[in-house]
Structures are given as structure tokens and as C-alpha cells.
Design an enzyme around this catalytic site. Structure first.
Site, PDB file in Angstrom:
ATOM      1  CG  ASP A   9      30.809  48.732  26.610  1.00 38.71           C
ATOM      2  OD1 ASP A   9      29.897  47.917  26.813  1.00 38.71           O
ATOM      3  OD2 ASP A   9      31.979  48.565  27.021  1.00 38.71           O
ATOM      4  CG  LEU A  10      28.256  50.002  32.511  1.00 39.68           C
ATOM      5  CD1 LEU A  10      27.926  51.448  32.859  1.00 39.68           C
ATOM      6  CD2 LEU A  10      27.260  49.069  33.212  1.00 39.68           C
ATOM      7  CG  ASP A  11      33.151  46.053  32.298  1.00 42.51           C
ATOM      8  OD1 ASP A  11      33.921  46.752  32.959  1.00 42.51           O
ATOM      9  OD2 ASP A  11      33.330  44.847  32.083  1.00 42.51           O
ATOM     10  CB  THR A  17      32.256  46.904  36.280  1.00 44.25           C
ATOM     11  OG1 THR A  17      31.974  47.321  34.958  1.00 44.25           O
ATOM     12  CG2 THR A  17      31.482  47.750  37.263  1.00 44.25           C
ATOM     13  CE  LYS A  45      39.081  44.243  30.154  1.00 46.92           C
ATOM     14  NZ  LYS A  45      40.176  45.203  29.992  1.00 46.92           N
ATOM     15  NE  ARG A  49      25.343  37.519  34.972  1.00 44.56           N
ATOM     16  CZ  ARG A  49      24.215  37.910  35.580  1.00 44.56           C
ATOM     17  NH1 ARG A  49      23.494  37.035  36.248  1.00 44.56           N
ATOM     18  NH2 ARG A  49      23.806  39.168  35.517  1.00 44.56           N
ATOM     19  CB  SER A 114      25.889  47.654  28.784  1.00 37.82           C
ATOM     20  OG  SER A 114      26.428  46.710  29.675  1.00 37.82           O
ATOM     21  CB  ALA A 115      27.166  42.474  27.241  1.00 37.97           C
ATOM     22  CG  ASN A 118      24.340  42.991  37.454  1.00 42.80           C
ATOM     23  OD1 ASN A 118      23.348  42.696  38.126  1.00 42.80           O
ATOM     24  ND2 ASN A 118      25.266  42.096  37.129  1.00 42.80           N
ATOM     25  CE  LYS A 145      28.020  45.433  23.650  1.00 45.31           C
ATOM     26  NZ  LYS A 145      28.679  46.198  24.727  1.00 45.31           N
ATOM     27  CD  GLU A 169      31.778  47.925  23.145  1.00 43.47           C
ATOM     28  OE1 GLU A 169      32.803  47.530  23.715  1.00 43.47           O
ATOM     29  OE2 GLU A 169      30.654  47.498  23.418  1.00 43.47           O
ATOM     30  CG  ASP A 170      35.840  47.966  27.153  1.00 45.41           C
ATOM     31  OD1 ASP A 170      34.640  47.831  26.833  1.00 45.41           O
ATOM     32  OD2 ASP A 170      36.401  47.247  28.002  1.00 45.41           O
TER      33      ASP A 170
HETATM   34  P1  B16 Z   1      26.620  40.797  33.818  1.00 52.42           P
HETATM   35  P2  B16 Z   1      29.766  45.750  28.829  1.00 52.42           P
HETATM   36  C1  B16 Z   1      29.878  43.295  29.933  1.00 52.42           C
HETATM   37  O1  B16 Z   1      29.623  44.662  30.047  1.00 52.42           O
HETATM   38  C2  B16 Z   1      31.232  42.965  30.532  1.00 52.42           C
HETATM   39  O2  B16 Z   1      32.279  43.538  29.763  1.00 52.42           O
HETATM   40  C3  B16 Z   1      31.436  41.462  30.570  1.00 52.42           C
HETATM   41  O3  B16 Z   1      32.671  41.149  31.171  1.00 52.42           O
HETATM   42  C4  B16 Z   1      30.274  40.827  31.362  1.00 52.42           C
HETATM   43  O4  B16 Z   1      30.389  39.412  31.408  1.00 52.42           O
HETATM   44  C5  B16 Z   1      28.944  41.224  30.708  1.00 52.42           C
HETATM   45  O5  B16 Z   1      28.845  42.639  30.681  1.00 52.42           O
HETATM   46  C6  B16 Z   1      27.748  40.654  31.435  1.00 52.42           C
HETATM   47  O6  B16 Z   1      27.649  41.258  32.693  1.00 52.42           O
HETATM   48  O7  B16 Z   1      27.127  39.524  34.416  1.00 52.42           O
HETATM   49  O8  B16 Z   1      26.636  41.958  34.784  1.00 52.42           O
HETATM   50  O9  B16 Z   1      25.270  40.628  33.155  1.00 52.42           O
HETATM   51  O10 B16 Z   1      31.229  45.895  28.579  1.00 52.42           O
HETATM   52  O11 B16 Z   1      28.990  45.222  27.629  1.00 52.42           O
HETATM   53  O12 B16 Z   1      29.134  46.979  29.430  1.00 52.42           O
HETATM   54 MG    MG Z   2      32.916  46.981  27.732  1.00 54.78          MG
END
Ligand code: B16
Ligand code: MG
Length: 218
Positions: A9-11, A17, A45, A49, A114-115, A118, A145, A169-170
């Protein structure tokens, strides 16, 4: 030595982030006359979006037109991007780069799941893009997810059997997605929050190369 697929996972796993998402969402809520807490932010988390904005508007008891909703999404992302703009390799969380290097040295597959829409830009900013064989992010999936789509998509591209995939994953929803995919789930964060994971570590400094080798050889 067997070949496994390690999906990150990223964030909250590679970079923090979450703090930037929080600042940008909070600014948006404040501009509409309400606020939300760090505890509420936990629920955002791993959430897309669209779903994040739906939750935040519900917390503030606000209903908006579709047009306004879309404008708010753009506004939040523009704000978020101003924080991302300044990111560099110093923001990679402790021992993540070391773990990626170890897995590369052991010739394992490495993917991102990742979700975030960006994700590619963030990996470029922190200079980790070339470590990943496959990238699956918010632009590639229809189901967020805990739906396993994001991780199954990565496995498919790597031609890996889900049981040979290990997910870091977090987020609770992310652990559920990994479990739903039939993969090994490793929680990064709090043991109680992530109790559904197969293993939980506070962060990557707790993950030894012996543990990674055991996963590879399983
Ligand atoms: P974006 P992950 C997720 O990243 C974030 O945890 C979540 O808070 C965010 O809303 C989502 O990405 C969408 O991000 O607005 O940049 O498209 O944890 O799946 O890496
Ligand atoms: Mg995450």
C-alpha cells in the site's frame, strides 16, 4: 528460492501522506463551517477520494449538488498536491527502502496496490518508482478496498497466484481486501486496530530479513 509477490500500500506504509490528506480535507471542512477530529480522520485511511468526501459531508451535516461535490473534490486535490509538491526521499518511512532493496536482491516481485490516484507521482517524488514491477492505483480499479480488486489486479499482472502474494497495509479496509483476495496480510500500525491481519508490526524497523526470508520460502 521461491518467487513471491510483495504488494505495498502507499499511504501509511511507504510514506505518511495521511497527514497531508488530513490538512487538505480539514481546510475544506473549515471553509464550509465545520471541523472533524483526528479520530474521524482514521476512518478516511485507505478510503477513496469520493467516499472520503461523502463521509466528511455527512459529519458536517451538509448536502451538496453533484456539481458542487465535484468542485469540492477538485479543490481538495489541488490543496493536497501543494503538499505533495514538496515531498522528497526523506519522507520515505523508516526501513521501507531497505526492505524493498532486500526483496529486489532476493529477486521477488514488487507491486504497489493503492487507492490513491496520485500514487505514481508520489513514488516519482520520493524516487522509488523504479523499484516497482507493477503499479495498481485509484485510476485502475472500480471497487475500493475492502474489495480485493486492487490486489488481485496486481497479482494478475505479475502472473502470481494470490496465495503467493503478501500485502503490507495500514488500513483496516486494506487488510480486509488482502484477506478477501486470499493473500497473506501484514498490518503496519496498531495491533488492536489491525487485528484481522495475519501479522502486525508497528513499522518496517520491526520487520527482520529473517521474517521476510521465511515468507519467501513458505
Ligand atoms: P487520492 P492508500 C489512500 O491511499 C489514502 O489512504 C486515502 O486517505 C485517500 O483518500 C485515497 O488514497 C485516495 O487518494 O485522493 O490521492 O486519490 O492508503 O490506498 O495508498
Ligand atoms: Mg494506506
Amino acid at each position: 528460492m521461491s518467487k513471491k509477490a510483495f504488494i505495498f500500500d502507499l499511504d501509511g506504509v511507504i510514506v505518511d501522506t495521511a497527514k497531508y490528506h488530513f490538512l487538505a480535507w480539514r481546510k475544506l471542512a473549515n471553509s464550509m463551517g465545520f471541523d472533524f477530529t483526528h479520530e474521524q480522520n482514521e476512518q478516511l485511511k485507505g478510503v477513496s477520494r469520493v467516499k472520503s468526501l461523502e463521509k466528511i459531508l455527512a459529519w458536517g451535516n451538509k448536502s451538496v449538488s453533484e456539481d458542487e461535490f465535484n468542485k469540492l473534490m477538485v479543490q481538495k486535490n489541488e490543496d493536497y498536491l501543494t503538499y505533495i509538491e514538496k515531498m522528497d526521499a526523506q519522507e520515505i518511512l523508516p526501513d521501507v527502502a531497505k526492505t524493498l532493496d532486500f526483496l529486489k536482491e532476493k529477486e521477488q516481485h514488487i507491486a504497489l496496490g493503492s487507492a490513491s490516484k496520485n500514487a505514481r507521482m508520489i513514488l516519482e517524488k520520493v524516487n522509488l518508482l523504479e523499484k516497482f514491477d507493477v503499479l495498481v492505483d485509484g485510476n485502475d480499479v472500480a471497487n475500493a478496498k475492502p474489495n480485493p480488486e486492487v490486489f488481485l489486479n496486481a497479482a494478475k499482472q505479475l502472473q502470481a497466484n494470490p496465495k503467493d502474494c503478501i500485502v503490507f497495509e495500514d488500513a483496516v479496509a486494506g487488510i480486509q481486501a488482502a484477506n478477501n483476495a486470499g493473500m497473506v496480510s501484514i498490518g503496519i500500525g496498531d495491533k488492536n486496530t489491525l487485528h484481522e491481519a495475519n501479522y502486525v508490526f508497528k513499522n518496517f524497523t520491526e520487520i527482520t530479513t529473517d521474517f521476510l526470508s521465511q515468507l519467501i520460502d513458505k
